[in-house]
Design a protein around this motif. Sequence first.
Motif, short mmCIF file in Angstrom:
data_model
loop_
_atom_site.label_atom_id
_atom_site.label_comp_id
_atom_site.label_asym_id
_atom_site.label_seq_id
_atom_site.Cartn_x
_atom_site.Cartn_y
_atom_site.Cartn_z
N LEU A 10 -57.47 -13.04 54.26
CA LEU A 10 -58.55 -13.51 54.88
C LEU A 10 -59.46 -12.26 54.51
CD1 LEU A 10 -56.49 -13.21 58.67
CD2 LEU A 10 -57.40 -14.82 57.62
N TRP A 11 -59.33 -11.35 53.66
CA TRP A 11 -60.17 -10.20 53.17
C TRP A 11 -61.04 -10.96 52.22
CZ3 TRP A 11 -61.58 -8.48 48.63
CH2 TRP A 11 -61.97 -7.21 48.76
N VAL A 12 -60.11 -12.14 51.35
CA VAL A 12 -60.53 -12.52 49.82
C VAL A 12 -61.56 -13.45 50.70
CG1 VAL A 12 -60.10 -14.64 47.98
CG2 VAL A 12 -58.53 -11.50 48.83
N LEU A 13 -61.68 -14.18 52.02
CA LEU A 13 -62.06 -15.13 52.30
C LEU A 13 -63.36 -14.62 52.94
CD1 LEU A 13 -59.31 -17.32 53.99
CD2 LEU A 13 -60.70 -18.05 52.00
N ALA A 14 -62.76 -13.64 54.27
CA ALA A 14 -64.16 -12.89 54.23
C ALA A 14 -65.01 -12.81 53.36
CB ALA A 14 -63.46 -11.47 54.67
N ALA A 15 -64.81 -11.59 51.83
CA ALA A 15 -65.56 -11.49 50.48
C ALA A 15 -66.31 -12.68 50.47
CB ALA A 15 -64.68 -10.28 49.70
N THR A 16 -65.61 -14.01 49.83
CA THR A 16 -66.48 -15.47 50.03
C THR A 16 -66.97 -15.55 50.59
OG1 THR A 16 -63.80 -15.58 48.69
CG2 THR A 16 -65.78 -17.35 48.72
N CYS A 17 -67.03 -15.35 51.72
CA CYS A 17 -67.78 -15.81 52.69
C CYS A 17 -69.27 -15.01 52.42
CB CYS A 17 -68.44 -16.21 54.13
SG CYS A 17 -66.20 -17.39 54.51
N VAL A 18 -68.93 -13.39 51.86
CA VAL A 18 -70.17 -12.70 52.30
C VAL A 18 -71.08 -12.43 51.14
CG1 VAL A 18 -70.44 -9.86 52.30
CG2 VAL A 18 -68.96 -11.15 53.79
N GLY A 53 -49.56 -4.03 43.64
CA GLY A 53 -50.69 -2.68 43.34
C GLY A 53 -51.54 -3.22 42.02
N LEU A 54 -51.40 -2.89 41.56
CA LEU A 54 -51.99 -2.63 39.85
C LEU A 54 -53.17 -3.66 40.60
CD1 LEU A 54 -53.14 -0.49 37.41
CD2 LEU A 54 -51.51 -1.89 36.56
N GLY A 55 -52.19 -5.08 40.44
CA GLY A 55 -53.25 -6.33 39.73
C GLY A 55 -54.28 -6.03 41.35
N ALA A 56 -53.87 -6.06 42.18
CA ALA A 56 -54.97 -5.60 44.09
C ALA A 56 -56.08 -4.87 43.24
CB ALA A 56 -54.65 -5.74 44.83
N PHE A 57 -55.96 -3.90 42.48
CA PHE A 57 -56.42 -3.17 42.76
C PHE A 57 -57.39 -3.56 41.60
CE2 PHE A 57 -58.32 0.90 39.54
CZ PHE A 57 -58.43 1.04 41.36
N VAL A 58 -57.45 -4.29 40.62
CA VAL A 58 -57.93 -4.56 39.46
C VAL A 58 -58.60 -5.68 39.73
CG1 VAL A 58 -57.81 -6.07 37.34
CG2 VAL A 58 -56.88 -4.22 37.48
N ALA A 59 -58.15 -6.11 40.71
CA ALA A 59 -58.97 -7.28 40.78
C ALA A 59 -60.64 -7.09 41.85
CB ALA A 59 -57.91 -8.54 41.89
N PHE A 60 -59.68 -5.94 42.65
CA PHE A 60 -61.00 -5.23 43.85
C PHE A 60 -62.42 -4.83 42.98
CE2 PHE A 60 -62.11 -1.23 45.15
CZ PHE A 60 -62.90 -1.42 46.50
N VAL A 61 -61.56 -4.97 41.46
CA VAL A 61 -62.85 -3.44 41.19
C VAL A 61 -63.35 -4.90 40.37
CG1 VAL A 61 -63.17 -2.12 39.11
CG2 VAL A 61 -61.41 -1.28 40.16
N SER A 62 -63.09 -5.50 40.15
CA SER A 62 -63.76 -6.48 39.26
C SER A 62 -64.93 -7.11 40.66
CB SER A 62 -63.08 -7.61 38.87
OG SER A 62 -63.66 -8.68 38.10
N MET A 63 -64.23 -7.50 41.54
CA MET A 63 -65.19 -8.44 42.53
C MET A 63 -66.34 -7.13 43.32
SD MET A 63 -62.80 -10.41 45.13
CE MET A 63 -63.64 -10.22 45.74
N PHE A 64 -65.78 -6.23 42.94
CA PHE A 64 -66.82 -4.89 43.43
C PHE A 64 -67.53 -4.50 42.68
CE2 PHE A 64 -65.20 -6.29 47.89
CZ PHE A 64 -66.28 -5.80 48.50
N ARG A 65 -67.91 -4.54 41.19
CA ARG A 65 -68.23 -3.73 40.64
C ARG A 65 -69.36 -2.87 39.68
NH1 ARG A 65 -67.09 -8.58 38.34
NH2 ARG A 65 -69.36 -9.84 37.28
N ASN A 66 -70.22 -3.95 40.27
CA ASN A 66 -71.77 -3.22 40.72
C ASN A 66 -71.79 -2.14 41.88
OD1 ASN A 66 -72.56 -4.89 38.61
ND2 ASN A 66 -73.26 -6.24 39.67
#
Length: 90
Positions: A10-18, A53-66
């Motif tokens: 659900l977080w990923v879908l919300a992030a995509t919508c945002v 957890g590390l994979g999720a962290f890497v994906a998070f940093v990739s999405m919110f890098r700016n």
Amino acid sequence: MNLAILLASLWVLAATCVAMLPMRHQFLPGSILLALAPVLIGMLGYQFGWVVGLGAFVAFVSMFRNPLRYYARKWTGRGTPEFAGDEADL
């Protein structure tokens, strides 16, 4: 289905919508998602191990890098950049 996987999906879908919103409407929902991410990453890492957890962290940093780069510069006292995507002085 596991609660952590459901919430993360659900977080990923919300992030995509945002991300599809105009920039002026992204700040509040993006900030909420940014604040919720460590909780979800912690849940995933606790239930499925540190590799997930590390994979999720890497994906998070990739999405919110700016936004993360902006806040890192702000918190370290290097000032706010003129352009958030400017990577020349990193």
